[in-house]
Design an enzyme around this catalytic site. Structure first.
Site, PDB file in Angstrom:
ATOM      1  N   LEU A  24       0.835  -1.203   0.000  1.00 52.05           N
ATOM      2  CA  LEU A  24       0.000   0.000   0.000  1.00 52.05           C
ATOM      3  C   LEU A  24       0.873   1.257   0.000  1.00 52.05           C
ATOM      4  CD1 LEU A  24      -2.517  -1.097   2.801  1.00 52.05           C
ATOM      5  CD2 LEU A  24      -2.940  -1.071   0.320  1.00 52.05           C
ATOM      6  N   ASP A  66       2.399  -6.037   2.699  1.00 56.16           N
ATOM      7  CA  ASP A  66       2.896  -5.064   3.682  1.00 56.16           C
ATOM      8  C   ASP A  66       3.382  -5.704   4.982  1.00 56.16           C
ATOM      9  OD1 ASP A  66       2.477  -2.228   2.661  1.00 56.16           O
ATOM     10  OD2 ASP A  66       0.534  -3.127   2.188  1.00 56.16           O
ATOM     11  N   ASP A  72       2.437  -2.791  13.000  1.00 52.04           N
ATOM     12  CA  ASP A  72       0.994  -2.541  12.964  1.00 52.04           C
ATOM     13  C   ASP A  72       0.160  -3.701  13.487  1.00 52.04           C
ATOM     14  OD1 ASP A  72       1.223   0.072  11.962  1.00 52.04           O
ATOM     15  OD2 ASP A  72       1.771  -0.761  10.012  1.00 52.04           O
ATOM     16  N   ARG A  91      -4.453  -5.923   5.155  1.00 51.50           N
ATOM     17  CA  ARG A  91      -3.502  -6.204   6.233  1.00 51.50           C
ATOM     18  C   ARG A  91      -4.132  -6.911   7.433  1.00 51.50           C
ATOM     19  NH1 ARG A  91       0.758  -1.940   7.726  1.00 51.50           N
ATOM     20  NH2 ARG A  91       1.634  -3.943   8.341  1.00 51.50           N
ATOM     21  N   ARG A 137      -6.845   4.544   9.744  1.00 46.02           N
ATOM     22  CA  ARG A 137      -6.652   3.120  10.057  1.00 46.02           C
ATOM     23  C   ARG A 137      -7.126   2.751  11.473  1.00 46.02           C
ATOM     24  NH1 ARG A 137      -2.463   0.992   6.897  1.00 46.02           N
ATOM     25  NH2 ARG A 137      -2.639   1.881   4.813  1.00 46.02           N
ATOM     26  N   HIS A 168      -0.106   7.433   9.880  1.00 46.75           N
ATOM     27  CA  HIS A 168      -0.205   7.021  11.281  1.00 46.75           C
ATOM     28  C   HIS A 168       0.252   8.154  12.204  1.00 46.75           C
ATOM     29  CE1 HIS A 168       0.328   2.609   9.874  1.00 46.75           C
ATOM     30  NE2 HIS A 168      -0.878   2.694  10.412  1.00 46.75           N
ATOM     31  N   CYS A 255       7.912   1.035  12.046  1.00 46.32           N
ATOM     32  CA  CYS A 255       7.025  -0.010  11.516  1.00 46.32           C
ATOM     33  C   CYS A 255       7.731  -1.335  11.278  1.00 46.32           C
ATOM     34  CB  CYS A 255       6.334   0.452  10.247  1.00 46.32           C
ATOM     35  SG  CYS A 255       7.288   1.528   9.250  1.00 46.32           S
TER      36      CYS A 255
HETATM   37  C1  CIR Z   1       0.658   0.620   4.942  1.00 42.78           C
HETATM   38  O1  CIR Z   1       0.147   1.506   4.256  1.00 42.78           O
HETATM   39  O2  CIR Z   1       0.034   0.005   5.798  1.00 42.78           O
HETATM   40  C2  CIR Z   1       2.114   0.279   4.700  1.00 42.78           C
HETATM   41  N1  CIR Z   1       2.420   0.476   3.326  1.00 42.78           N
HETATM   42  C3  CIR Z   1       3.019   1.111   5.582  1.00 42.78           C
HETATM   43  C4  CIR Z   1       2.850   0.825   7.042  1.00 42.78           C
HETATM   44  C5  CIR Z   1       3.752   1.636   7.909  1.00 42.78           C
HETATM   45  N2  CIR Z   1       3.549   1.284   9.268  1.00 42.78           N
HETATM   46  C6  CIR Z   1       3.896   2.033  10.288  1.00 42.78           C
HETATM   47  O3  CIR Z   1       4.365   3.152  10.104  1.00 42.78           O
HETATM   48  N3  CIR Z   1       3.676   1.583  11.506  1.00 42.78           N
END
Ligand code: CIR
Length: 264
Positions: A24, A66, A72, A91, A137, A168, A255
């Site tokens: 994503l 992802d 997450d 996800r 989210r 986030h 992340c």
């Molecule tokens: C997303 O959009 O969920 C992933 N491409 C990126 C997630 C990044 N997560 C985070 O900063 N905790």
């Protein structure tokens, strides 16, 4: 125990899958290069290990593009872990994949059952409280369910706002020590860090706000020299890690790992 918000014995990471190219992203700024991402990921893990921590590297999950962004999927606290319920439909299944690994380490693992949603990237745990940013989210019901779980464990949770258009809450801030936060000026302006010492990212370098304090080190993405200088001048020991490929998918330092100290 003190400094539990940034002193950890363990971390969990997950290898990037080749499906990462379908990850994503808010804006398409190019396809991530898997080989370069793997090299950055190895540097990141080496930095975590250099502090003496044990890093558990999970296998890639091709079905979840992802899934390298493990943060997450769970919130790890000294008393127990909580499996999240990601708000991105692609996800959602990543959380169940993480559960057995935390169950093997923690006696107490709770779950966000829904109907609400919450992702770990919206949660900043400081020495005194858990801040949770509402975002695209993470919704009110997800936050309420987490608040119910952690209040039973004796933690204080405060709901805050993730700035509009920001993925986030922690896209825009990081914990540097028990009472110091690195933040973009736009997030700090909301007043959510009253009572903390706030260090601002330099103008034009907002994209490096997502750093992590891990034991004695602060890991930050490469390419942000002015903020790097501010952090060094403030006395932090930095490890600068290439992040060009994760950045194409809106990912930063936090992340890529779950950081915790399982109960003895
Ligand atoms: C997303 O959009 O969920 C992933 N491409 C990126 C997630 C990044 N997560 C985070 O900063 N905790």
């Amino acid at each position: 125990m003190t400094d539990t918000s940034y002193r950890f014995t363990h971390a969990i990471t997950r290898k990037p899958a080749s499906s990462i190219v379908q990850g994503l992203r808010a804006v398409d700024i190019g396809t991530p290069d898997l080989t370069l991402m793997q090299a950055h990921h190895a540097d990141y893990i080496a930095a975590l290990r250099s502090t003496g921590a044990e890093v558990i590297e999970l296998d890639a999950l091709e079905d979840f593009p992802d899934s390298v962004f493990v943060e997450d999927t769970a919130l790890c606290l000294p008393k127990g872990a909580i499996i999240m319920r990601p708000g991105a439909p692609s996800r959602l299944g990543e959380a169940a994949e993480m559960a057995p690994h935390l169950e093997a380490l923690y006696g107490l693992v709770a779950r966000i059952e829904g109907p609400g949603f919450i992702e770990g990237g919206d949660i900043l745990t400081t020495e005194s409280e858990i801040l949770v940013g509402r975002s695209a989210r993470t919704d009110a019901a997800g936050i309420a369910e987490l608040a119910h779980i952690v209040s039973g464990w004796g933690y204080r949770l405060r709901e805050v706002e993730t700035p509009p258009g920001v993925l986030h809450f922690k896209t825009d801030c990081s914990l540097l020590d028990g009472q110091t936060i690195l933040s973009t000026p736009r997030l700090a302006a909301s007043g959510c860090f009253e009572g903390y010492t706030v260090l601002h990212t330099a103008e034009g370098e907002e994209a490096c706000a997502n750093a992590i304090r891990f034991n004695d080190l602060v890991l930050m993405p490469a390419g942000f020299p002015q903020t790097e200088r501010r952090l060094r001048d403030a006395g932090f020991e930095l490890r600068v890690i290439g992040n060009s490929e994760c950045a194409k998918l809106d990912g930063g330092m936090s992340c890529l790992s779950l950081r915790f100290s399982p109960p003895q």
